[in-house]
Write an enzyme that holds these catalytic residues in place. Structure first.
Site, PDB file in Angstrom:
ATOM      1  N   ASP A 343      43.772  22.542  50.998  1.00 43.58           N
ATOM      2  CA  ASP A 343      43.184  23.379  52.039  1.00 43.58           C
ATOM      3  C   ASP A 343      44.135  23.388  53.227  1.00 43.58           C
ATOM      4  O   ASP A 343      45.044  22.556  53.315  1.00 43.58           O
ATOM      5  CB  ASP A 343      41.802  22.849  52.449  1.00 43.58           C
ATOM      6  CG  ASP A 343      40.910  23.938  53.048  1.00 43.58           C
ATOM      7  OD1 ASP A 343      39.987  24.408  52.360  1.00 43.58           O
ATOM      8  OD2 ASP A 343      41.153  24.332  54.207  1.00 43.58           O
ATOM      9  N   SER A 429      32.873  35.867  42.896  1.00 40.56           N
ATOM     10  CA  SER A 429      31.610  36.313  42.300  1.00 40.56           C
ATOM     11  C   SER A 429      31.495  37.829  42.260  1.00 40.56           C
ATOM     12  O   SER A 429      30.668  38.367  41.536  1.00 40.56           O
ATOM     13  CB  SER A 429      30.426  35.724  43.075  1.00 40.56           C
ATOM     14  OG  SER A 429      30.515  36.065  44.438  1.00 40.56           O
ATOM     15  N   HIS A 450      34.575  32.192  37.323  1.00 39.66           N
ATOM     16  CA  HIS A 450      33.451  32.221  38.258  1.00 39.66           C
ATOM     17  C   HIS A 450      32.499  31.058  37.992  1.00 39.66           C
ATOM     18  O   HIS A 450      31.774  31.047  37.000  1.00 39.66           O
ATOM     19  CB  HIS A 450      32.720  33.565  38.130  1.00 39.66           C
ATOM     20  CG  HIS A 450      31.503  33.680  38.999  1.00 39.66           C
ATOM     21  ND1 HIS A 450      30.442  34.494  38.696  1.00 39.66           N
ATOM     22  CD2 HIS A 450      31.170  33.070  40.177  1.00 39.66           C
ATOM     23  CE1 HIS A 450      29.518  34.384  39.628  1.00 39.66           C
ATOM     24  NE2 HIS A 450      29.941  33.522  40.533  1.00 39.66           N
ATOM     25  N   TYR A 660      21.712  30.284  31.310  1.00 39.04           N
ATOM     26  CA  TYR A 660      22.504  29.250  31.973  1.00 39.04           C
ATOM     27  C   TYR A 660      22.969  29.644  33.374  1.00 39.04           C
ATOM     28  O   TYR A 660      23.180  28.788  34.220  1.00 39.04           O
ATOM     29  CB  TYR A 660      23.733  28.891  31.128  1.00 39.04           C
ATOM     30  CG  TYR A 660      23.437  28.058  29.899  1.00 39.04           C
ATOM     31  CD1 TYR A 660      22.197  27.460  29.706  1.00 39.04           C
ATOM     32  CD2 TYR A 660      24.406  27.854  28.921  1.00 39.04           C
ATOM     33  CE1 TYR A 660      21.939  26.697  28.586  1.00 39.04           C
ATOM     34  CE2 TYR A 660      24.159  27.082  27.797  1.00 39.04           C
ATOM     35  CZ  TYR A 660      22.919  26.508  27.633  1.00 39.04           C
ATOM     36  OH  TYR A 660      22.664  25.746  26.520  1.00 39.04           O
TER      37      TYR A 660
END
Length: 717
Positions: A343, A429, A450, A660
């Site tokens: 990061d 997403s 994803h 799921y």
């Protein structure tokens, strides 16, 4: 050799002990019809050999017996009751024959002894397990109950209370837990299993161990005082119904069967078990849950096949720390793949490491891990503020903020710092993989990966194939997801991919109801209690975040303007504009506070109703059937469109993605199983009734054709 078949061998050992070994030609032992027939013939050969004084059962595989062959179930369960009854009776003749041999018998258990495998060991007099063993009766997870004497023998071996807990939960048990309740007689190291088993059998042959009394107990009624029995079964009914609920009848049936059979001998008790088994086998719930099991096997089989083409992943990197990055790092490291968490800000790295440490601490507290293992996992996560530790990793998961420009910039940047053959993925997403691929010099080594939130709990990973993604890239990402303990499904690129693309039409149906005056809490109640979702649409939007939902909705509207475009403001817009983002700021459709366990607690909030009423007018009541129809029809049709367009490869993978990824009610099996259950023609007629509501309610031509031909999405048994 006393007996030999493709699945079973029987030989005579020292001291006239016969050894029956399960050795199927496949990777595991399981009870298909052929194996049951072989066991029957083997036992006949053993009975005919008068020199035999004892029998040991064992496995040549890594597992004892994993259970019945479930691929035979759907065809078998479609037969007439009499055929099913005959199958059960014939199979139980074999297990009774094992139990009735005129000398002591013992099972030497390694690995899984589940379902019919557990029922096999219960038919022997003694049971000894090594430390790898896992024992249990998972049939209730398939919507049925044990059919080879499990409900009869287990209560007589470990007591009614323990048996009820084992069978209703369907969980497999570790050897120490099984030993504690008397399901097995000893636990030994794997290398000691055979010698320890032979010693125990010799003690029984020498009458140092009373095998006859043990056996007699299994053949007799349960020794349970009437008052104690009443209290035990009444308590069990209350506890089990609270967990299983009305949609899953098998756990409650277990209690009823054991209660009815308590005062019966073996023959009568088995008949009670058979009748309950047949009744459950015919239910839609059993069809759905068995279907999920078979679909899961198909998806895992595809992942295993992908592993042969995959590039080996020895190390990974995640770009972007925080909660999501920390979750991905935890999952990778805990499953044995070291990972760099990179990061640009130290506080984000601290948050990501904190998330991983929190999840590991919870594992230690529950006894599922140890401090030493926790330290090993944390040492497998390397925090970094620059790309130096990333350069030699095999796979990179970009998980920065959901913004195309930011993601494109980070992807282009990381490509400059990694090897030529490193695989690069994006955890997005909604953003097009083909769009993001344009930022890369080698788009063939790029695809989508994803994850669903929270990463450690959600089993699904969507692997999104872009138009330039190579087969090796996709296979490698599928294999890595599997190694992480996830269930990967491969989908082709489109707005929302698969899961979000089918979710937002559901939200659109929900918003349409609110625009017509429905109560969001009433909708949630119907969709949770009646349809079976874990969360209704309002609650789910609050959990996902209404800001996230608002953004994703805009992406979907742009991608599919004819169906998902909006002509005016909807309920999601109303909440977003009022800065009611859900759980993240304690107010959405509901308002949230923290309960005594530190978990979010939802309550109704008058402000939500005031905002919605100001936009859409007075509330009105809707029937449950209309609520279900108006929310589910758009999701179902969009799922079918994804199959027809090749976004998803098969009904099985679509249904697994829904179960799921979204928590689609397992007892309904997924959209395609649900369509087959209610009938495609019936669904088309229902959708036509609501066709005036817009494009999301228009069925496809292929659906009409299937309905006209009385077709189905799954091959009928």
């Amino acid at each position: 050799m006393i007996y030999q078949s493709p699945t079973i061998e029987v030989e005579l050992l020292e001291d006239n002990i016969a050894h029956l070994c399960f050795k199927a030609q496949g990777s595991v032992n399981k009870f298909d019809r052929e194996t049951i027939d072989s066991l029957n013939a083997a036992l006949d050969s053993i009975k005919q050999d008068t020199s035999i004084k004892a029998l040991m059962l064992s496995s040549a595989k890594d597992a004892f017996i994993v259970g019945a062959d479930i691929t035979e179930f759907l065809g078998l369960f479609a037969e007439e009751d009499a055929v099913l009854q005959s199958w059960l009776e014939q199979a139980n003749v074999v297990f009774n024959k094992l139990e009735d041999l005129p000398f002591p018998t013992l099972s030497a258990i390694n690995g899984f002894a589940l379902g019919a495998g557990c029922e096999t060991i219960l038919a022997t007099d003694f049971r000894i397990a090594d430390t790898t063993a896992r024992i249990g009766l998972p049939e209730t997870k398939l919507g049925i109950i044990p059919g080879f004497g499990g409900t009869v023998r287990l209560p007589r071996v470990i007591g009614a209370d323990n048996a009820l807990e084992w069978i209703t939960s369907g969980k497999d048990q570790r050897p120490d837990a099984a030993l504690k309740v008397g399901a097995i007689d000893a636990v030994v190291a794997p290398e000691q299993l055979r010698p320890a088993a032979l010693r125990m059998l010799k003690d029984a042959m020498a009458e140092k161990l009373d095998w006859q009394t043990r056996r007699a107990k299994k053949l007799a009624p349960l020794t349970l005082p009437k008052l104690e029995a009443m209290m035990s079964f009444a308590t069990a009914k209350g506890m089990v119904f609270k967990i299983a609920g009305k949609h899953y009848p098998a756990p409650m049936a277990v209690i009823s069967v054991i209660e009815q059979a308590a005062q019966c001998g073996r023959a009568e008790a088995l008949q009670i078990e058979h009748q309950a088994f047949i009744k459950l086998a015919k239910t839609e719930v059993a069809q759905a849950l068995i279907g999920i099991f078979l679909n899961d096997q198909l998806v895992k089989g595809k992942a295993k096949k992908a592993g042969k083409l995959a590039k080996k992943v020895n190390s990974a990197a995640v770009l972007g720390a925080g909660i999501m990055g920390g979750g991905i790092a935890y999952q990778s490291a805990s499953k044995g793949t070291p990972i760099v968490m990179k990061d640009i800000a130290q506080p984000a790295l601290d948050l990501g490491l904190g998330e991983a440490a929190k999840l590991l601490t919870a594992q230690v507290k529950r006894g599922r891990s140890t401090p030493a293992k926790m330290a090993t996992v944390l040492n497998n996560i390397t925090p970094a503020l620059d790309y130096a530790p990333v350069k030699d990793t095999d796979i990179i998961v970009e998980a920065v903020v959901e913004h195309p420009k930011v993601k494109s910039m980070v992807l282009a940047e990381v490509e400059e710092h990694v090897s030529e053959d490193a695989i690069i993925t994006s955890n997005t997403s909604t953003i097009s993989i083909n769009l993001l691929a344009k930022s890369l010099k080698k788009p063939e080594r790029f695809c989508g990966m994803h994850f669903f939130n929270p990463v450690h709990k959600m089993p699904l990973v969507e692997v999104i194939r872009g138009e330039n993604s190579s087969d090796e890239t996709v296979a490698s990402v599928v294999a890595y997801a599997s190694k992480m303990g996830k269930t990967p499904i491969v989908v082709n690129d489109c707005p929302g991919f698969f899961v979000n693309r089918v979710l937002f039409p559901y939200f659109a149906g929900f918003s349409g109801l609110l625009a017509d005056g429905a109560d969001f809490a009433a909708i949630d109640k119907v969709m949770e209690k009646q349809f079976g979702w874990p969360m209704g649409p309002a609650y789910l939007l609050d959990v996902v975040g209404l800001d996230t939902g608002h953004h994703a909705q805009a992406v979907m509207a742009e991608g599919f303007p004819d169906r998902m475009g909006k002509s005016g403001k909807d309920a999601i817009d109303v909440m977003f504009e009022a800065e009611r983002f859900g759980q993240k700021n304690n107010k959405g459709f509901y308002q949230y506070s923290v309960d005594h366990r530190g978990k979010p607690k939802k309550d109704l909030d008058p402000t939500s109703y005031e905002l919605l009423q100001a936009e859409f007018g007075e509330q009105k009541a809707f029937e449950s059937d209309e609520i279900i129809a108006r929310t589910m029809i758009p999701m179902i049709i969009e799922t079918v469109r994804c199959l027809e367009e090749g976004i998803i490869a098969s009904p099985a993978e679509a249904d697994m993605g829904l179960v799921y990824g979204l928590g689609f009610p397992p007892f309904r099996g997924g959209v395609f199983r649900y369509l087959d259950t209610i009938g495609v023609a019936n669904f088309v007629a229902l959708a036509d009734k609501y066709a005036h509501l817009g494009g999301l309610y228009q069925v496809t031509d292929t659906m009409r054709e299937l309905a006209a031909n009385n077709g189905s999405y799954y091959q009928q048994a």
